[in-house]
Write an enzyme that holds these catalytic residues in place. Structure first.
Site, PDB file in Angstrom:
ATOM      1  N   HIS A   8       0.876  -1.082  -0.177  1.00 33.61           N
ATOM      2  CA  HIS A   8       0.417  -0.113   0.167  1.00 33.61           C
ATOM      3  C   HIS A   8       0.448   1.446   0.029  1.00 33.61           C
ATOM      4  CE1 HIS A   8      -3.658  -2.484   1.359  1.00 33.61           C
ATOM      5  NE2 HIS A   8      -3.873  -1.952   0.177  1.00 33.61           N
ATOM      6  N   LYS A  12       5.008   1.326   0.931  1.00 31.89           N
ATOM      7  CA  LYS A  12       5.920   0.707  -0.790  1.00 31.89           C
ATOM      8  C   LYS A  12       7.379   0.861   0.190  1.00 31.89           C
ATOM      9  CE  LYS A  12       2.932   1.990  -4.170  1.00 31.89           C
ATOM     10  NZ  LYS A  12       2.027   0.648  -3.696  1.00 31.89           N
ATOM     11  N   THR A  36       2.187  -5.444  -8.751  1.00 26.80           N
ATOM     12  CA  THR A  36       1.235  -4.422  -8.710  1.00 26.80           C
ATOM     13  C   THR A  36       2.232  -3.564  -9.153  1.00 26.80           C
ATOM     14  OG1 THR A  36       1.274  -3.602  -6.697  1.00 26.80           O
ATOM     15  CG2 THR A  36      -0.314  -5.246  -7.215  1.00 26.80           C
ATOM     16  N   GLY A  37       1.444  -2.891  -9.631  1.00 29.55           N
ATOM     17  CA  GLY A  37       2.289  -1.369 -10.783  1.00 29.55           C
ATOM     18  C   GLY A  37       3.509  -0.829 -10.041  1.00 29.55           C
ATOM     19  N   THR A  38       2.575   0.302  -9.270  1.00 31.04           N
ATOM     20  CA  THR A  38       3.754   0.856  -8.930  1.00 31.04           C
ATOM     21  C   THR A  38       4.490   0.957  -7.678  1.00 31.04           C
ATOM     22  OG1 THR A  38       1.278   2.878  -8.150  1.00 31.04           O
ATOM     23  CG2 THR A  38       3.285   3.247  -7.491  1.00 31.04           C
ATOM     24  N   THR A  39       4.248  -0.673  -6.817  1.00 28.81           N
ATOM     25  CA  THR A  39       5.083  -1.014  -6.270  1.00 28.81           C
ATOM     26  C   THR A  39       5.896  -1.860  -7.369  1.00 28.81           C
ATOM     27  OG1 THR A  39       3.570  -1.867  -4.072  1.00 28.81           O
ATOM     28  CG2 THR A  39       5.087  -3.038  -5.109  1.00 28.81           C
ATOM     29  N   SER A  55      -1.622  -1.344 -12.088  1.00 30.20           N
ATOM     30  CA  SER A  55      -1.567  -1.171 -10.551  1.00 30.20           C
ATOM     31  C   SER A  55      -2.785  -1.501  -9.192  1.00 30.20           C
ATOM     32  CB  SER A  55      -2.212   0.475 -10.311  1.00 30.20           C
ATOM     33  OG  SER A  55      -2.607   0.719  -9.141  1.00 30.20           O
ATOM     34  N   GLY A  56      -2.697  -2.136  -8.006  1.00 29.73           N
ATOM     35  CA  GLY A  56      -3.860  -2.573  -7.443  1.00 29.73           C
ATOM     36  C   GLY A  56      -5.229  -2.149  -7.280  1.00 29.73           C
ATOM     37  N   ASP A  61      -4.357  -6.581  -8.132  1.00 30.08           N
ATOM     38  CA  ASP A  61      -4.560  -7.688  -7.112  1.00 30.08           C
ATOM     39  C   ASP A  61      -5.243  -8.930  -7.505  1.00 30.08           C
ATOM     40  OD1 ASP A  61      -3.680  -6.267  -4.817  1.00 30.08           O
ATOM     41  OD2 ASP A  61      -4.981  -5.039  -4.793  1.00 30.08           O
ATOM     42  N   ASP A  81      -1.054  -1.603   4.780  1.00 31.50           N
ATOM     43  CA  ASP A  81      -1.393   0.049   5.703  1.00 31.50           C
ATOM     44  C   ASP A  81      -1.931  -0.286   6.394  1.00 31.50           C
ATOM     45  OD1 ASP A  81      -1.316   1.791   7.042  1.00 31.50           O
ATOM     46  OD2 ASP A  81      -1.132   3.254   5.096  1.00 31.50           O
ATOM     47  N   HIS A  88     -10.352  -0.839  -2.419  1.00 30.94           N
ATOM     48  CA  HIS A  88     -10.351  -1.996  -3.426  1.00 30.94           C
ATOM     49  C   HIS A  88     -10.585  -3.140  -2.481  1.00 30.94           C
ATOM     50  CE1 HIS A  88      -6.814  -1.104  -2.879  1.00 30.94           C
ATOM     51  NE2 HIS A  88      -5.669  -1.897  -3.483  1.00 30.94           N
ATOM     52  N   ASP A  91     -11.182  -6.609  -3.683  1.00 30.06           N
ATOM     53  CA  ASP A  91      -9.770  -7.314  -4.721  1.00 30.06           C
ATOM     54  C   ASP A  91      -8.560  -7.538  -2.900  1.00 30.06           C
ATOM     55  OD1 ASP A  91     -11.030  -6.358  -6.402  1.00 30.06           O
ATOM     56  OD2 ASP A  91     -10.482  -4.640  -6.663  1.00 30.06           O
ATOM     57  N   ARG A  97      -7.751 -14.400  -0.124  1.00 32.21           N
ATOM     58  CA  ARG A  97      -8.560 -15.773  -0.142  1.00 32.21           C
ATOM     59  C   ARG A  97      -7.421 -17.064  -0.708  1.00 32.21           C
ATOM     60  NH1 ARG A  97     -12.424 -18.410  -3.185  1.00 32.21           N
ATOM     61  NH2 ARG A  97     -13.710 -19.519  -2.089  1.00 32.21           N
TER      62      ARG A  97
END
Length: 123
Positions: A8, A12, A36-39, A55-56, A61, A81, A88, A91, A97
């Protein structure tokens, strides 16, 4: 082994610091990172080779959950976080799960992530 990294916004910087701390383990030939994109962008800036998903909040996700379900992703490191709301959340819960259903190790904090990486480092 494919390992997913997600963080999150408020985590990051912690994820990048964690990746740098574990560079020797994560740069092994048999380890492939997806994110995920930004990470993923942050990890690339730190010098890691990463396959980036969306991106998440835009479906990243879900893309990672699909890879878990397909048996491609073998571990998920998701620095959540707990002090922030996430639009989201559905997600995120779905990813958790799917990891549980497919018995894939999932770390939601640095301490657990370190235990998982220490375990694969011994192999």
């Amino acid at each position: 082994m494919e390992i997913a990294i997600i963080a999150h916004d408020g985590k990051k910087a912690d994820m990048v610091q964690f990746l740098n701390k574990n560079k020797e383990i994560l740069n092994k030939e048999n380890i492939k990172l997806i994110a995920t994109g930004t990470t993923g962008s942050k990890a690339e800036t730190a010098g890691f080779k990463v396959k980036k998903m969306l991106s998440g909040p835009l479906g990243g996700d879900a893309q990672i959950a699909a890879r878990v379900a397909e048996g491609k992703t073998k571990m998920v490191l998701f620095f959540k976080d707990p002090m922030s709301n996430h639009p989201h959340e559905v997600d995120i819960n779905m990813l958790i799960r799917v990891c549980d259903v497919h018995n894939v190790p999932l770390a939601t904090n640095e301490a657990t992530a370190q235990l998982l990486l220490d375990a694969i480092a011994k192999d």
